[in-house]
Design a protein around this motif. Structure first.
Motif, PDB file in Angstrom:
ATOM      1  N   VAL A  99       0.529  -1.350   0.118  1.00 40.02           N
ATOM      2  CA  VAL A  99       0.340  -0.278  -0.181  1.00 40.02           C
ATOM      3  C   VAL A  99       0.752   1.155   0.286  1.00 40.02           C
ATOM      4  N   CYS A 100       0.415   2.021  -0.879  1.00 40.25           N
ATOM      5  CA  CYS A 100       1.504   3.840  -1.154  1.00 40.25           C
ATOM      6  C   CYS A 100       0.456   4.789  -0.362  1.00 40.25           C
ATOM      7  N   CYS A 101       1.329   5.427   0.493  1.00 41.27           N
ATOM      8  CA  CYS A 101       0.183   6.043   0.291  1.00 41.27           C
ATOM      9  C   CYS A 101       0.775   7.694  -0.206  1.00 41.27           C
ATOM     10  N   LEU A 102       0.177   8.915  -1.247  1.00 39.22           N
ATOM     11  CA  LEU A 102       0.823   9.434  -2.371  1.00 39.22           C
ATOM     12  C   LEU A 102       0.338  10.466  -1.415  1.00 39.22           C
ATOM     13  N   TYR A 103       1.266  11.378  -0.714  1.00 41.81           N
ATOM     14  CA  TYR A 103       0.290  12.801  -1.205  1.00 41.81           C
ATOM     15  C   TYR A 103      -0.141  13.374  -2.381  1.00 41.81           C
ATOM     16  N   ALA A 104      -1.253  14.089  -1.369  1.00 44.82           N
ATOM     17  CA  ALA A 104      -2.183  14.686  -3.001  1.00 44.82           C
ATOM     18  C   ALA A 104      -1.363  15.994  -3.091  1.00 44.82           C
ATOM     19  N   THR A 105      -0.101  16.937  -2.723  1.00 44.65           N
ATOM     20  CA  THR A 105       0.231  17.549  -2.993  1.00 44.65           C
ATOM     21  C   THR A 105       1.893  17.406  -3.202  1.00 44.65           C
ATOM     22  N   ALA A 106       1.585  16.375  -4.515  1.00 44.51           N
ATOM     23  CA  ALA A 106       3.320  16.335  -4.237  1.00 44.51           C
ATOM     24  C   ALA A 106       3.463  16.343  -6.081  1.00 44.51           C
ATOM     25  N   PRO A 107       3.085  17.557  -6.559  1.00 45.55           N
ATOM     26  CA  PRO A 107       3.043  17.350  -8.137  1.00 45.55           C
ATOM     27  C   PRO A 107       4.408  17.696  -9.132  1.00 45.55           C
ATOM     28  N   PHE A 108       5.330  16.988  -8.076  1.00 43.60           N
ATOM     29  CA  PHE A 108       6.735  16.763  -8.742  1.00 43.60           C
ATOM     30  C   PHE A 108       7.232  14.998  -8.689  1.00 43.60           C
TER      31      PHE A 108
END
Length: 230
Positions: A99-108
């Protein structure tokens, strides 16, 4: 199976509605969703939110928003781990599922880094794999500044030490965290002993908490778009 969970609550205080604010022509949350889709390593990409508008934007960008997060997991002080654990439980995800937590404010965030994080998790058996990057300046030579503007070194013993002789320091890049479902539901910290850091370049790392952060991030994105992928 692999799962991506993007936490995106509606109540951001410093930058209101930042998760769906327009960033270089697209809602902010659309950027990491696109990266997750392009990575091709996720069976499901799920947004955990308490906000119907965020859910609608997320679904329009290619993610799922199958539930609404409870208010008790959507305030200013809610840590990330219980939010991901809540999603894992709601979706009935098996214990060994990556499971990967990916932040919503990680545009790069880069699709290749998401893929590399999964491989590192599978190859090492680490409880977590997270994106990290180096500090731009030696932290051992940090300064303290008082209300009058006076400064002093935090560690005066390092006054005469050359920068190149100091140990390189790293910090959480704030982009993604891979862990198996059981690591999230057990409430382990992402810096748990044995966690692995996946290095990403500093130019692709930017906290976005203030207007200044936002402007700098847009400048960086536009420069990258003009020059092509790094």
């Amino acid at each position: 199976m692999t799962l991506c969970v993007i936490p995106a609550r509606g109540g951001s205080k410093r930058l209101p509605r930042k998760n769906i604010r327009q960033f270089c022509g697209s809602p902010m949350i659309a950027w990491p969703i696109r990266a997750a889709i392009a990575a091709g390593c996720f069976d499901r990409i799920v947004v955990s939110t308490d906000d119907d508008e965020i859910a609608e934007v997320a679904e329009g960008s290619g993610a799922e928003a199958p539930f609404r997060r409870g208010a008790e997991l959507a305030d200013d002080h809610t840590p990330t781990v219980p939010v991901i654990a809540d999603a894992v439980t709601r979706l009935n995800i098996a214990a060994r599922t990556p499971v990967c937590c990916l932040y919503a404010t990680a545009p790069f965030v880069a699709p290749a880094d998401l893929q590399a994080g999964l491989r590192r998790l599978q190859d090492t058996g680490a409880p977590f794999v997270l994106s990290v990057t180096t500090y731009a300046f030696p932290i051992q030579r940090a300064l303290r500044r008082d209300a009058s503007g006076g400064i002093e070194m935090l560690d005066p013993a390092r006054m005469q030490t050359r920068s190149q002789d100091l140990e390189e320091a790293w910090h959480d890049a704030g982009q993604f965290y891979w862990g198996r479902a059981e690591s999230w539901t057990r409430g382990l910290g992402v810096f748990e002993a044995g966690a692995q850091g996946l290095a990403v370049p500093r130019h692709r790392v930017q906290d976005i908490d203030t207007e200044e952060d936002w402007q700098r991030a847009e400048w960086t994105m536009r420069a990258m778009q003009m020059e092509g992928p790094p």
